[in-house]
Design an enzyme around this catalytic site. Structure first.
Site, PDB file in Angstrom:
ATOM      1  N   PRO A   1      92.151  17.025  71.150  1.00 23.11           N
ATOM      2  CG  PRO A   1      93.904  16.836  69.646  1.00 23.11           C
ATOM      3  CD  PRO A   1      92.540  16.307  69.934  1.00 23.11           C
ATOM      4  CD  GLU A   2      88.591  20.464  73.548  1.00 19.10           C
ATOM      5  OE1 GLU A   2      88.364  21.504  72.877  1.00 19.10           O
ATOM      6  OE2 GLU A   2      87.814  19.502  73.556  1.00 19.10           O
TER       7      GLU A   2
ATOM      8  NE  ARG B   1      87.729   8.314  66.991  1.00 17.72           N
ATOM      9  CZ  ARG B   1      86.815   8.664  67.900  1.00 17.72           C
ATOM     10  NH1 ARG B   1      87.196   9.201  69.052  1.00 17.72           N
ATOM     11  NH2 ARG B   1      85.541   8.484  67.660  1.00 17.72           N
TER      12      ARG B   1
ATOM     13  NE  ARG C   1      75.245  30.993  74.235  1.00 13.41           N
ATOM     14  CZ  ARG C   1      75.281  29.958  73.391  1.00 13.41           C
ATOM     15  NH1 ARG C   1      74.670  28.821  73.732  1.00 13.41           N
ATOM     16  NH2 ARG C   1      75.890  30.041  72.236  1.00 13.41           N
TER      17      ARG C   1
ATOM     18  CG  HIS D   1      96.970   5.179  62.303  1.00  9.41           C
ATOM     19  ND1 HIS D   1      95.767   4.811  61.739  1.00  9.41           N
ATOM     20  CD2 HIS D   1      97.274   4.224  63.221  1.00  9.41           C
ATOM     21  CE1 HIS D   1      95.354   3.686  62.291  1.00  9.41           C
ATOM     22  NE2 HIS D   1      96.250   3.306  63.175  1.00  9.41           N
TER      23      HIS D   1
END
Length: 279
Positions: free
Chosen positions: A2-3, A115, A159, A97
């Site tokens: 998930p972003e 996870r 950068r 879970h």
């Protein structure tokens, strides 16, 4: 994983919990970090408006007198999701879970994470550890008006590495995950291998606008569901159906018709159009 769009979609879909009174907090198998508070101490506290910083959901708590009583930070990790089950259907037994159940007088908020890279952490307030430490390294929010084109360009000039991994780092701007970084670079016409310091002011402005546009579209589409992401009501995201270049190796570019190319940068797949995106 998930972003930012998926986390923002989740934040909006759990709005019904605001104002609810905590009845109990059940913890299952250990997650990434310990809670840092006795769960019983949360009973009776009221949940305030949910905020988001990067990929963290911030849930303020108030005591019976309305005074600040702490902050819960939720993180979905790599495979986590939150489900909001309004009363009276909030007594469902947790599955293998399901690692956090926050019981309230309005329903159940459940964190499911196969996870177990997600987290639920308590802090006295936002400026105190562990909240301060977890949030300190995050870059600017993409929709923050103080993130100007000039500030974004100045950060790029510091950068030397390629722009795509720099976007993924979350230091230039939070939320441009792999799908969205690829699409934003396509929108801006910038080759993902371009060194950050070679991006001039005009292209930096186009890229910042593209990041904002792509993330806004993703949020409006409910995020991306490539595997199992769902919002708190069980709805899947639709952005994967309208991606510009991500996951479209060999397919025609939506702009020029040429073939989309795939490369690997920093162990992450990158998709781009060699004809439309210039170094």
């Amino acid at each position: 994983m998930p972003e930012l769009p998926e986390v923002e979609v989740t934040r909006r879909s759990i709005g019904g919990i605001e104002g609810a009174r905590v009845q109990a907090l059940r913890l299952g198998k250990p997650l990434r970090w310990p809670l840092g508070q006795d769960p019983q101490q949360l009973a009776g506290q009221t949940i305030g408006p949910i905020d988001r910083r990067g990929k963290y959901l911030l849930m303020p708590l108030h005591d019976e007198a309305g005074q600040a009583a702490g902050l819960l930070l939720w993180h979905l990790g790599m495979s986590g999701s939150l489900a909001w089950r309004p009363a009276p259907h909030h007594q469902d037994s947790p599955g293998v879970h399901d690692h956090v159940d926050l019981h309230t007088d309005r329903g159940l908020l459940r964190l499911t994470d196969p996870r177990r890279f997600g987290a639920l952490v308590w802090a006295p307030h936002r400026q105190a550890d562990p909240a301060r430490k977890l949030l300190a390294g995050l870059g600017p929010e993409p929709f923050d008006p103080t993130l100007t084109e000039a500030a974004f360009h100045a950060a790029l000039q510091q950068r030397r590495g390629p722009i795509k991994p720099a976007l993924l780092s979350g230091e230039l701007v939070v939320g441009a995950g792999n799908i969205y970084a690829s699409d934003a670079l396509f929108e801006a016409g910038i080759d993902p291998r371009t060194p950050c310091c070679r991006i001039g002011p005009l292209r930096a402005g186009r890229l910042l606008a593209a990041v904002r546009r792509v993330l806004a579209e993703a949020i409006a589409a409910g995020g991306s569901t490539l595997k199992d992401f769902k919002d708190a009501h069980g709805s899947t995201g639709q952005y994967q159906d309208v991606v510009r270049v991500y996951g479209r190796e060999g397919q025609p570019c939506p702009r020029c018709g040429g073939a989309i190319r795939r490369i690997v940068q920093g162990q992450r797949a990158t998709y781009f159009c060699p004809a439309c995106q210039r170094r």
